[in-house]
Design a protein around this motif. Structure first.
Motif, PDB file in Angstrom:
ATOM      1  N   UNK A   1       0.830  -1.206   0.000  1.00 32.68           N
ATOM      2  CA  UNK A   1       0.000   0.000   0.000  1.00 32.68           C
ATOM      3  C   UNK A   1       0.863   1.254   0.000  1.00 32.68           C
ATOM      4  N   UNK A   2       1.946   1.220   0.768  1.00 35.68           N
ATOM      5  CA  UNK A   2       2.843   2.380   0.822  1.00 35.68           C
ATOM      6  C   UNK A   2       3.486   2.645  -0.531  1.00 35.68           C
ATOM      7  N   UNK A   3       3.865   1.594  -1.238  1.00 40.76           N
ATOM      8  CA  UNK A   3       4.496   1.775  -2.544  1.00 40.76           C
ATOM      9  C   UNK A   3       3.499   2.293  -3.576  1.00 40.76           C
ATOM     10  N   UNK A   4       2.266   1.825  -3.509  1.00 36.85           N
ATOM     11  CA  UNK A   4       1.239   2.354  -4.421  1.00 36.85           C
ATOM     12  C   UNK A   4       0.987   3.830  -4.131  1.00 36.85           C
ATOM     13  N   UNK A   5       0.950   4.186  -2.853  1.00 34.89           N
ATOM     14  CA  UNK A   5       0.763   5.597  -2.482  1.00 34.89           C
ATOM     15  C   UNK A   5       1.940   6.433  -2.957  1.00 34.89           C
ATOM     16  N   UNK A   6       3.156   5.870  -2.857  1.00 35.17           N
ATOM     17  CA  UNK A   6       4.341   6.591  -3.330  1.00 35.17           C
ATOM     18  C   UNK A   6       4.290   6.807  -4.839  1.00 35.17           C
ATOM     19  N   UNK A   7       3.833   5.792  -5.570  1.00 33.91           N
ATOM     20  CA  UNK A   7       3.695   5.937  -7.021  1.00 33.91           C
ATOM     21  C   UNK A   7       2.657   6.991  -7.375  1.00 33.91           C
ATOM     22  N   UNK A   8       1.553   7.014  -6.630  1.00 39.48           N
ATOM     23  CA  UNK A   8       0.503   8.002  -6.877  1.00 39.48           C
ATOM     24  C   UNK A   8       1.014   9.412  -6.586  1.00 39.48           C
ATOM     25  N   UNK A   9       1.776   9.560  -5.485  1.00 37.51           N
ATOM     26  CA  UNK A   9       2.333  10.874  -5.155  1.00 37.51           C
ATOM     27  C   UNK A   9       3.338  11.325  -6.214  1.00 37.51           C
ATOM     28  N   UNK A  10       4.157  10.396  -6.698  1.00 38.72           N
ATOM     29  CA  UNK A  10       5.137  10.735  -7.738  1.00 38.72           C
ATOM     30  C   UNK A  10       4.438  11.110  -9.038  1.00 38.72           C
ATOM     31  N   UNK A  11       3.318  10.439  -9.326  1.00 37.87           N
ATOM     32  CA  UNK A  11       2.548  10.804 -10.525  1.00 37.87           C
ATOM     33  C   UNK A  11       1.989  12.223 -10.385  1.00 37.87           C
ATOM     34  N   UNK A  12       1.526  12.549  -9.169  1.00 38.47           N
ATOM     35  CA  UNK A  12       1.047  13.908  -8.942  1.00 38.47           C
ATOM     36  C   UNK A  12       2.154  14.938  -9.123  1.00 38.47           C
ATOM     37  N   UNK A  13       3.354  14.615  -8.659  1.00 39.98           N
ATOM     38  CA  UNK A  13       4.488  15.526  -8.850  1.00 39.98           C
ATOM     39  C   UNK A  13       4.829  15.659 -10.326  1.00 39.98           C
ATOM     40  N   UNK A  14       4.705  14.563 -11.065  1.00 37.58           N
ATOM     41  CA  UNK A  14       4.964  14.620 -12.516  1.00 37.58           C
ATOM     42  C   UNK A  14       3.941  15.510 -13.204  1.00 37.58           C
ATOM     43  N   UNK A  15       2.709  15.465 -12.740  1.00 33.35           N
ATOM     44  CA  UNK A  15       1.677  16.325 -13.325  1.00 33.35           C
ATOM     45  C   UNK A  15       1.977  17.801 -13.065  1.00 33.35           C
ATOM     46  N   UNK A  16       2.487  18.112 -11.871  1.00 36.29           N
ATOM     47  CA  UNK A  16       2.801  19.496 -11.542  1.00 36.29           C
ATOM     48  C   UNK A  16       3.986  20.024 -12.342  1.00 36.29           C
ATOM     49  N   UNK A  17       4.899  19.126 -12.723  1.00 38.91           N
ATOM     50  CA  UNK A  17       6.088  19.538 -13.469  1.00 38.91           C
ATOM     51  C   UNK A  17       5.924  19.411 -14.979  1.00 38.91           C
TER      52      UNK A  17
END
Length: 251
Positions: free
Chosen positions: A158-174
């Motif tokens: 679950x933590x790794x999926x959350x980390x992937x989701x957070x990284x995707x959000x950061x990619x969207x911001x950049x």
């Protein structure tokens, strides 16, 4: 068009323009023109404008470079988190393991081959990519551990999926360009002023003066090229930043 070709054309064009103006200008000068009569204040102003523009240009390069590093770190974090999901799910039942790995691979394949080009062109992510990642999350969260070993892997997944989701959000911001249009206007106008001021020094057609004028204009063109190149946090082609995905997944 290759970035190196763009750089070569920009530098050559800057040199050609400056040298052409210098030669044409000297031919129109009268025989009684004295280049030694350049006022000291003009030399001082030219120096100060060059220093101020160099500082502004340096700050612009530092800003876009930092944004690119941040974007690259987000890509690496997303790819690594998805890889961890694919590896850690080995403790689950074969059916759940294979389904999760297939969904992870489907998401990565879509990101690299479809979403990335859309992100570079439009400056935003696609809804389909979010749906595929949500499917991976559902695979992990809907599974009921059958024993203690599977239970120990449940929370890290679950933590790794959350980390992937957070990284995707950061990619969207950049995803969008770093430099706003008004900054580009200032950099281009500043470059024209900085190069234009060298003509107030009454340079002549001597090899040394022409060489210095050409190098000065080529240097400014090169620095502006750096700002343009780094202004796209994920590069200008799909292969520029998708390395972490293609290195970890066989797609």
């Amino acid at each position: 068009m290759s970035e190196w070709l763009v750089l070569a054309i920009a530098m050559a064009a800057a040199c050609a323009v400056v040298l052409t103006i210098t030669v044409v200008r000297e031919r129109r000068l009268g025989a009684d023109d004295d280049p030694s009569q350049t006022p000291d204040v003009i030399e001082y102003m030219t120096m100060m404008v060059g220093v101020v523009y160099a500082i502004v240009l340096g700050l612009a390069i530092a800003g876009v470079w930092e944004a690119r590093n941040s974007a690259q770190q987000a890509v690496t974090a997303e790819a690594q988190a998805l890889h961890e999901v694919s590896e850690r799910v080995v403790a689950y039942a074969p059916a759940a393991r294979d389904r999760t790995r297939e969904d992870v691979e489907a998401y990565v394949t879509y990101v690299v081959h479809t979403e990335w080009r859309h992100m570079l062109d439009e400056g935003e992510l696609t809804d389909r990519g979010g749906e595929l990642l949500a499917k991976v999350r559902k695979d992990v969260t809907s599974y009921v551990p059958r024993n203690d070993q599977e239970g120990q892997h449940y929370q890290p997944l679950l933590d790794q999926v959350s980390a992937a989701d957070a990284a995707r959000g950061a990619r969207a911001q950049n995803a969008e360009s770093t430099m706003p249009g008004v900054v580009w206007f200032g950099l281009i106008v500043g470059a024209l002023v900085a190069v234009g001021l060298i003509f107030t020094l009454q340079i002549r057609r001597s090899p040394r003066e022409l060489l210095l004028a050409g190098l000065y204009s080529a240097l400014i063109a090169f620095l502006l090229f750096l700002v343009w190149d780094f202004n796209s946090p994920f590069g200008h082609s799909v292969a520029d930043a998708t390395g972490p995905f293609t290195d970890l997944f066989a797609i």
